[in-house]
Write a protein that holds these residues in place. Structure first.
Motif, PDB file in Angstrom:
ATOM      1  N   THR A 100      -4.516   5.927   5.418  1.00 56.94           N
ATOM      2  CA  THR A 100      -3.605   6.820   4.708  1.00 56.94           C
ATOM      3  C   THR A 100      -3.594   6.519   3.215  1.00 56.94           C
ATOM      4  OG1 THR A 100      -2.193   6.987   6.657  1.00 56.94           O
ATOM      5  CG2 THR A 100      -1.220   7.621   4.550  1.00 56.94           C
ATOM      6  N   GLU A 101      -3.526   5.224   2.875  1.00 62.56           N
ATOM      7  CA  GLU A 101      -3.479   4.870   1.456  1.00 62.56           C
ATOM      8  C   GLU A 101      -4.795   5.211   0.761  1.00 62.56           C
ATOM      9  OE1 GLU A 101      -1.907   3.708  -2.115  1.00 62.56           O
ATOM     10  OE2 GLU A 101      -0.985   4.206  -0.184  1.00 62.56           O
ATOM     11  N   ALA A 102      -5.914   5.056   1.480  1.00 62.48           N
ATOM     12  CA  ALA A 102      -7.199   5.452   0.899  1.00 62.48           C
ATOM     13  C   ALA A 102      -7.199   6.937   0.560  1.00 62.48           C
ATOM     14  CB  ALA A 102      -8.339   5.119   1.869  1.00 62.48           C
ATOM     15  N   LEU A 103      -6.632   7.755   1.447  1.00 66.92           N
ATOM     16  CA  LEU A 103      -6.558   9.187   1.184  1.00 66.92           C
ATOM     17  C   LEU A 103      -5.616   9.481   0.022  1.00 66.92           C
ATOM     18  CD1 LEU A 103      -6.326  10.495   4.861  1.00 66.92           C
ATOM     19  CD2 LEU A 103      -8.339  10.504   3.397  1.00 66.92           C
ATOM     20  N   ASN A 104      -4.482   8.767  -0.010  1.00 59.67           N
ATOM     21  CA  ASN A 104      -3.530   8.979  -1.103  1.00 59.67           C
ATOM     22  C   ASN A 104      -4.129   8.611  -2.462  1.00 59.67           C
ATOM     23  OD1 ASN A 104      -1.576   9.840   0.675  1.00 59.67           O
ATOM     24  ND2 ASN A 104      -0.589   7.849   0.853  1.00 59.67           N
ATOM     25  N   ARG A 105      -4.995   7.614  -2.472  1.00 60.64           N
ATOM     26  CA  ARG A 105      -5.607   7.169  -3.732  1.00 60.64           C
ATOM     27  C   ARG A 105      -6.885   7.941  -4.063  1.00 60.64           C
ATOM     28  NH1 ARG A 105      -5.355   0.614  -4.378  1.00 60.64           N
ATOM     29  NH2 ARG A 105      -3.249   0.251  -3.602  1.00 60.64           N
ATOM     30  N   ARG A 106      -7.233   8.933  -3.249  1.00 54.72           N
ATOM     31  CA  ARG A 106      -8.434   9.754  -3.474  1.00 54.72           C
ATOM     32  C   ARG A 106      -9.719   8.939  -3.344  1.00 54.72           C
ATOM     33  NH1 ARG A 106      -9.279  10.712  -8.135  1.00 54.72           N
ATOM     34  NH2 ARG A 106      -7.951   9.117  -9.038  1.00 54.72           N
ATOM     35  N   ALA A 107      -9.713   7.950  -2.474  1.00 54.87           N
ATOM     36  CA  ALA A 107     -10.906   7.123  -2.283  1.00 54.87           C
ATOM     37  C   ALA A 107     -12.000   7.935  -1.593  1.00 54.87           C
ATOM     38  CB  ALA A 107     -10.579   5.887  -1.457  1.00 54.87           C
ATOM     39  N   SER A 108     -13.241   7.649  -1.951  1.00 55.71           N
ATOM     40  CA  SER A 108     -14.370   8.294  -1.287  1.00 55.71           C
ATOM     41  C   SER A 108     -14.918   7.439  -0.153  1.00 55.71           C
ATOM     42  CB  SER A 108     -15.488   8.585  -2.294  1.00 55.71           C
ATOM     43  OG  SER A 108     -15.945   7.386  -2.897  1.00 55.71           O
ATOM     44  N   ASP A 109     -14.666   6.128  -0.211  1.00 59.74           N
ATOM     45  CA  ASP A 109     -15.160   5.212   0.813  1.00 59.74           C
ATOM     46  C   ASP A 109     -14.123   4.113   1.055  1.00 59.74           C
ATOM     47  OD1 ASP A 109     -17.733   5.692  -1.212  1.00 59.74           O
ATOM     48  OD2 ASP A 109     -18.207   6.055   0.886  1.00 59.74           O
ATOM     49  N   ILE A 110     -14.103   3.610   2.287  1.00 53.90           N
ATOM     50  CA  ILE A 110     -13.353   2.407   2.630  1.00 53.90           C
ATOM     51  C   ILE A 110     -14.364   1.361   3.086  1.00 53.90           C
ATOM     52  CG2 ILE A 110     -11.558   1.408   4.092  1.00 53.90           C
ATOM     53  CD1 ILE A 110     -10.488   4.256   4.501  1.00 53.90           C
ATOM     54  N   HIS A 111     -14.381   0.221   2.432  1.00 50.73           N
ATOM     55  CA  HIS A 111     -15.324  -0.849   2.752  1.00 50.73           C
ATOM     56  C   HIS A 111     -14.574  -2.003   3.410  1.00 50.73           C
ATOM     57  CE1 HIS A 111     -18.800   0.617   0.203  1.00 50.73           C
ATOM     58  NE2 HIS A 111     -17.804   1.392  -0.191  1.00 50.73           N
ATOM     59  N   MET A 112     -14.959  -2.355   4.629  1.00 45.55           N
ATOM     60  CA  MET A 112     -14.409  -3.518   5.328  1.00 45.55           C
ATOM     61  C   MET A 112     -15.532  -4.532   5.456  1.00 45.55           C
ATOM     62  SD  MET A 112     -11.931  -1.877   8.248  1.00 45.55           S
ATOM     63  CE  MET A 112     -10.394  -1.091   7.778  1.00 45.55           C
ATOM     64  N   GLU A 113     -15.412  -5.637   4.711  1.00 41.11           N
ATOM     65  CA  GLU A 113     -16.530  -6.564   4.546  1.00 41.11           C
ATOM     66  C   GLU A 113     -16.161  -7.964   4.990  1.00 41.11           C
ATOM     67  OE1 GLU A 113     -18.298  -4.593   0.474  1.00 41.11           O
ATOM     68  OE2 GLU A 113     -16.377  -5.647   0.403  1.00 41.11           O
ATOM     69  N   LEU A 141       0.794  -1.223   0.000  1.00 40.92           N
ATOM     70  CA  LEU A 141       0.000   0.000   0.000  1.00 40.92           C
ATOM     71  C   LEU A 141       0.832   1.280   0.000  1.00 40.92           C
ATOM     72  CD1 LEU A 141      -2.743  -0.924   2.596  1.00 40.92           C
ATOM     73  CD2 LEU A 141      -2.865  -1.094   0.120  1.00 40.92           C
ATOM     74  N   SER A 142       2.051   1.198   0.498  1.00 38.62           N
ATOM     75  CA  SER A 142       2.819   2.422   0.678  1.00 38.62           C
ATOM     76  C   SER A 142       3.916   2.554  -0.357  1.00 38.62           C
ATOM     77  CB  SER A 142       3.408   2.466   2.092  1.00 38.62           C
ATOM     78  OG  SER A 142       2.370   2.483   3.038  1.00 38.62           O
ATOM     79  N   GLY A 143       3.566   2.284  -1.589  1.00 37.59           N
ATOM     80  CA  GLY A 143       4.534   2.396  -2.671  1.00 37.59           C
ATOM     81  C   GLY A 143       5.078   3.800  -2.825  1.00 37.59           C
ATOM     82  N   ASP A 144       4.274   4.793  -2.440  1.00 36.61           N
ATOM     83  CA  ASP A 144       4.709   6.185  -2.577  1.00 36.61           C
ATOM     84  C   ASP A 144       5.634   6.622  -1.437  1.00 36.61           C
ATOM     85  OD1 ASP A 144       3.121   6.332  -4.784  1.00 36.61           O
ATOM     86  OD2 ASP A 144       1.412   7.141  -3.686  1.00 36.61           O
ATOM     87  N   GLY A 145       5.798   5.722  -0.446  1.00 36.77           N
ATOM     88  CA  GLY A 145       6.630   6.106   0.689  1.00 36.77           C
ATOM     89  C   GLY A 145       5.975   7.147   1.559  1.00 36.77           C
ATOM     90  N   GLY A 146       4.627   7.254   1.498  1.00 32.80           N
ATOM     91  CA  GLY A 146       3.923   8.273   2.257  1.00 32.80           C
ATOM     92  C   GLY A 146       3.975   8.000   3.737  1.00 32.80           C
ATOM     93  N   GLN A 147       3.878   9.026   4.534  1.00 31.14           N
ATOM     94  CA  GLN A 147       3.918   8.882   5.967  1.00 31.14           C
ATOM     95  C   GLN A 147       2.544   8.556   6.497  1.00 31.14           C
ATOM     96  OE1 GLN A 147       6.338  10.949   8.327  1.00 31.14           O
ATOM     97  NE2 GLN A 147       7.992  10.620   6.905  1.00 31.14           N
ATOM     98  N   ALA A 148       2.530   7.694   7.516  1.00 28.00           N
ATOM     99  CA  ALA A 148       1.253   7.297   8.106  1.00 28.00           C
ATOM    100  C   ALA A 148       0.669   8.448   8.903  1.00 28.00           C
ATOM    101  CB  ALA A 148       1.445   6.081   9.009  1.00 28.00           C
ATOM    102  N   VAL A 149      -0.647   8.550   8.866  1.00 28.49           N
ATOM    103  CA  VAL A 149      -1.347   9.565   9.653  1.00 28.49           C
ATOM    104  C   VAL A 149      -1.425   9.089  11.096  1.00 28.49           C
ATOM    105  CG1 VAL A 149      -3.480  10.850   9.887  1.00 28.49           C
ATOM    106  CG2 VAL A 149      -2.721  10.087   7.645  1.00 28.49           C
TER     107      VAL A 149
END
Length: 568
Positions: A192-205, A165-173
């Motif tokens: 953090t990765e959801a925000l980096n990818r511009r996601a509107s929703d995170i689904h945990m199913e 998920l952290s291919g961009d080397g982004g820092q964790a929130v």
């Protein structure tokens, strides 16, 4: 041992477990070694020098506080108990769960002075606690023995998630209370990765054999690497704690909210928890407050539609409705409209369920049905505040619709949303819920129906001629093709190889003039109303989508799957 070592020393003296002479000797020995004498160091020296076993001190404390000893060394926790007591909780509070049922829970603690821990755990579980006393070393050993396998799995899941998920080397929130356990870091990474990818929703199913996590990006769900199924209870409990909902309640839906800061951006996560056949499904909707800064062109309006839109929202009174299904961008459009007309000389009040974005200079009211603060109740009170503009999050029933329409007839401009398939259908929808046609005709100024289509990625877009069948399906004429700028995205890192990045609206604006007003009053059919509106210049969403295809903004596939051909 505990947080109040001075009390323990006094207890040992009272129970004749140590003498004053022994205490003084221990104090002098510490001073001779050049150490600063503290209660903790003094207690350690006493118990070591006099060989006072931990069990003896524990027994004295138990008697003093009228508690029983909790033997945790040989306890083997079942998964049902771990669901209520995830690793990050037992590690944070240094407790060990012994049992739990619908009526009460039993835990072991090492510090009988720490009443806050007992209160916090009781509040989280929403049930009373039976508290036993155990040593800190025993509790830590029991935690390691019972949570070791899950902890290893969490570390493995976190390591794989970080790599994937952290291919961009982004820092964790930094979320929650700054805990550094693997499960907390894993949740941080996912958000953090959801925000980096511009996601509107995170689904945990929770599914039968796996625990699936998906991001909704530009309206399309994308599955990421899933954590092990056995981590499902721990992950869900962590999210529920962050959202401030009960981790003990698993039978009914719950709603919560998580507020975080990412750099200079302020992000809200609206959390929905829904019990399913294989566990609780959690959806976190990401509310980015920067979306409020959208200008009207960024919504997707061409210049002629934008001029029409600006004219309508600047009217002094009447009702302006935005219609469409859930997730079609209605709230963003209304907020952008309010942002456009938000001036110091106007008083704007909104009533929402819940307040999604906080806007400067606007009075926002949240619906709270449990205390009687419904849409209709809030609307009645709002009118006594003498606003110029009112926004109602959604018109759901006759009472809310009547108050909103009456407000418009008494000199207020009312914005709201409605669930209909197209713009003219809003008229029949209001009549169906019980509003008289003459009130509808007198109050409605305009209805905007909208859908969202994906925009072609600007980094990898290139000229492309669509297949003939797609052009025929859209009804694009040969004369339109000659002047068109057809584009498509080839896929790149910027768009995650999808060829699309971001979304834009396609619109249908139904304006009510004197002729349409008369037709509504006479209760003409919806078909006749739509036909006459089109004759007067109304473009359907399909037609607006075609304009955006011809301009190279989106693709024929997007317009075909998002809109219907309801032309007359």
């Amino acid at each position: 041992m505990t947080s109040d070592d001075e009390f323990i020393i006094e207890l040992l003296l009272r129970k004749n477990a140590v003498t004053d002479t022994a205490v003084q000797s221990a104090r002098e020995a510490i001073e001779e070694e050049g150490e600063v004498v503290t209660d903790t160091l003094l207690l350690e020296r006493l118990t070591d020098d006099l060989n006072i076993p931990t069990e003896q001190v524990l027994g004295l404390l138990a008697d003093e506080f009228n508690m029983e000893i909790g033997h945790v060394n040989e306890v083997l926790l079942v998964d049902e108990v771990k669901e209520f007591f995830p690793y990050n909780i037992v590690q944070k509070y240094k407790i060990f769960p012994l049992s739990i049922n619908d009526a009460e829970a039993e835990i072991a603690i090492s510090d009988p002075f720490n009443l806050d821990t007992v209160d916090n755990i009781s509040h989280m579980l929403n049930r009373p606690l039976i508290v036993r006393l155990s040593s800190l070393s025993e509790i830590e050993n029991a935690i390691n023995a019972n949570y070791d396998e899950s902890l290893d799995s969490i570390n493995a899941a976190f390591a794989s998630a970080t790599e994937a998920l952290s291919g961009d080397g982004g820092q964790a929130v930094v979320l929650g209370d700054g805990e550094d356990s693997p499960i907390v870091r894993y949740v941080q990474t996912v958000i953090t990765e959801a925000l980096n990818r511009r996601a509107s929703d995170i689904h945990m199913e929770p599914l039968e054999t796996r625990f699936r996590i998906r991001f909704r990006i530009d309206g399309v769900l994308h599955e990421i690497e899933n954590p092990p199924k056995r981590l499902q209870p721990t992950l869900l409990s962590r999210i529920k704690l962050m959202a401030n909902v009960s981790i003990a309640e698993k039978r009914i839906p719950q709603d919560g909210r998580i507020g975080i800061d990412v750099g200079e951006k302020s992000i809200d996560l609206r959390v929905s928890v829904l019990p399913t056949a294989h566990g609780e499904s959690i959806v976190m909707r990401i509310l980015d407050k920067e979306a409020l800064n959208l200008g009207l062109p960024q919504l997707g309006f061409f210049s002629d539609d934008q001029a029409n839109f600006e004219r309508v929202i600047s009217l002094p009174d009447g009702v302006f409705l935005v219609t469409g299904p859930t997730g079609s961008g209605k709230s963003t459009t209304l907020y952008s409209a309010l942002n456009y007309i938000n001036h110091p000389d106007r008083k704007i009040i909104t009533v929402e369920d819940p307040v999604e974005y906080e806007m400067s200079g606007i009075n926002q009211v949240g619906v709270k049905r449990d205390v009687g603060m419904t849409f209709s109740a809030a609307l009645r009170s709002m009118l006594r505040q003498a606003p110029n503009i009112i926004m109602v999050g959604e018109i759901r029933d006759k009472e809310t619709a009547e108050i909103a329409i009456n407000a418009s007839l008494t000199g207020h401009m009312v914005f709201s949303t409605l669930h209909t398939n197209d713009a003219p259908s809003a008229v029949s929808r209001l009549v169906d819920i019980g509003i008289k046609p003459f009130l509808v005709s007198a109050s409605i100024r305009s209805v905007l129906a909208q859908r969202l289509v994906r925009k072609i990625c600007p980094k990898c877009k290139e000229s492309s001629v669509p297949e003939g069948r797609l052009l025929n399906s859209l009804g694009i004429r040969p004369d339109q093709i000659a002047n068109a700028t057809f584009m498509k995205g080839t896929g790149c890192e910027h768009c995650n190889q999808t060829g699309y990045r971001g979304r834009i609206g396609v619109f249908e604006m139904f304006n009510v003039n004197e002729e349409i007003e008369q037709m509504i009053y006479e209760e003409v059919s919806l078909v006749a109303l739509r036909e006459r509106s089109r004759e007067m210049g109304m473009r359907t969403m399909r037609e607006d989508g075609i304009r955006k295809v011809l301009a190279g903004v989106t693709t024929p596939d997007e317009v075909l799957k998002t809109t219907v051909n309801n032309s007359i």
